[in-house]
Motif scaffolding. Sequence first.
Motif, short mmCIF file in Angstrom:
data_model
loop_
_atom_site.label_atom_id
_atom_site.label_comp_id
_atom_site.label_asym_id
_atom_site.label_seq_id
_atom_site.Cartn_x
_atom_site.Cartn_y
_atom_site.Cartn_z
N ASN A 48 -3.47 -0.11 -2.88
CA ASN A 48 -3.82 -0.83 -1.66
C ASN A 48 -4.13 -2.29 -2.02
O ASN A 48 -5.28 -2.73 -1.92
CB ASN A 48 -5.02 -0.16 -0.98
CG ASN A 48 -5.24 -0.67 0.44
OD1 ASN A 48 -4.39 -1.34 1.01
ND2 ASN A 48 -6.39 -0.35 1.00
N ASN A 49 -3.09 -3.02 -2.45
CA ASN A 49 -3.27 -4.44 -2.78
C ASN A 49 -3.81 -5.18 -1.57
O ASN A 49 -3.31 -5.00 -0.46
CB ASN A 49 -1.95 -5.09 -3.21
CG ASN A 49 -1.61 -4.81 -4.65
OD1 ASN A 49 -2.33 -4.10 -5.34
ND2 ASN A 49 -0.51 -5.37 -5.11
N ASN A 94 -6.38 -4.69 0.04
CA ASN A 94 -7.14 -3.80 0.94
C ASN A 94 -6.72 -3.94 2.39
O ASN A 94 -7.55 -3.93 3.30
CB ASN A 94 -8.65 -4.06 0.78
CG ASN A 94 -9.12 -3.72 -0.61
OD1 ASN A 94 -8.78 -2.67 -1.14
ND2 ASN A 94 -9.88 -4.62 -1.22
N ASP A 147 -6.42 0.56 6.02
CA ASP A 147 -7.74 1.15 6.23
C ASP A 147 -7.60 2.66 6.38
O ASP A 147 -7.05 3.13 7.39
CB ASP A 147 -8.37 0.53 7.47
CG ASP A 147 -9.80 0.99 7.73
OD1 ASP A 147 -10.24 2.00 7.15
OD2 ASP A 147 -10.47 0.32 8.53
N PHE A 181 0.84 -1.20 0.00
CA PHE A 181 0.00 0.00 0.00
C PHE A 181 0.87 1.24 0.00
O PHE A 181 2.01 1.22 0.46
CB PHE A 181 -0.93 0.02 1.22
CG PHE A 181 -0.23 0.36 2.51
CD1 PHE A 181 -0.21 1.67 2.99
CD2 PHE A 181 0.42 -0.62 3.24
CE1 PHE A 181 0.45 1.98 4.18
CE2 PHE A 181 1.08 -0.32 4.42
CZ PHE A 181 1.09 0.99 4.89
#
Length: 186
Positions: free
Chosen positions: A85-86, A88, A91, A61
């Motif tokens: 943001n591989n 996810n 946050d 990320f």
Amino acid sequence: MFIMLSLPLLLLVLTGHIGIVRSSCTSKLEKSLFDDLIGMMLKLKGTGHGVELRQNEIPAFTAYRNSVQTLSPTTIVKFDKLWMNNLNAYDVTTGVFTAPMPGLYHFAAVVMSESAKILFLNLWHNDTQMAGSYTNGDGHKTGTIDVVLSVKKGDRIYIKCRNNTTQKIYSNSDNYSTFSGYLIAK
């Protein structure tokens, strides 16, 4: 060992055999052949676990701020915009990266202080303070954090305000404050 005779001259070690390859291909075809050769070499080398990760399967990320954030003591910095943001795993609403898989990770942060103000931040691994950045002096100052950590699945990495006073991270449309992390090895 293969030697490709074209511009540029490249030396590649593969299996200990020596061969000469002469090429009269177009540069587009040469790049494609080179990419295929590198891919084959990586498959032969392997990852030690017989598993090859594709780019979109690697936790990675880069988050940034393009506005000021006021931090009360022990507030987590929210890098609220993303370039990538591989998986996810970062946050933007909490400012926390949660490791989706175990491994060796590299994390880096660049933070800019408000003009002529102190900025004291730390990188945290779960509930352990790992590294810090302290800036002080006239004008805007840039602090950095750069670490490699062994991380377990579910571990949390974040940047948090350290000092006992309210501080501000400065940023604007030039995106002066960033936070990145990615898996180096499983």
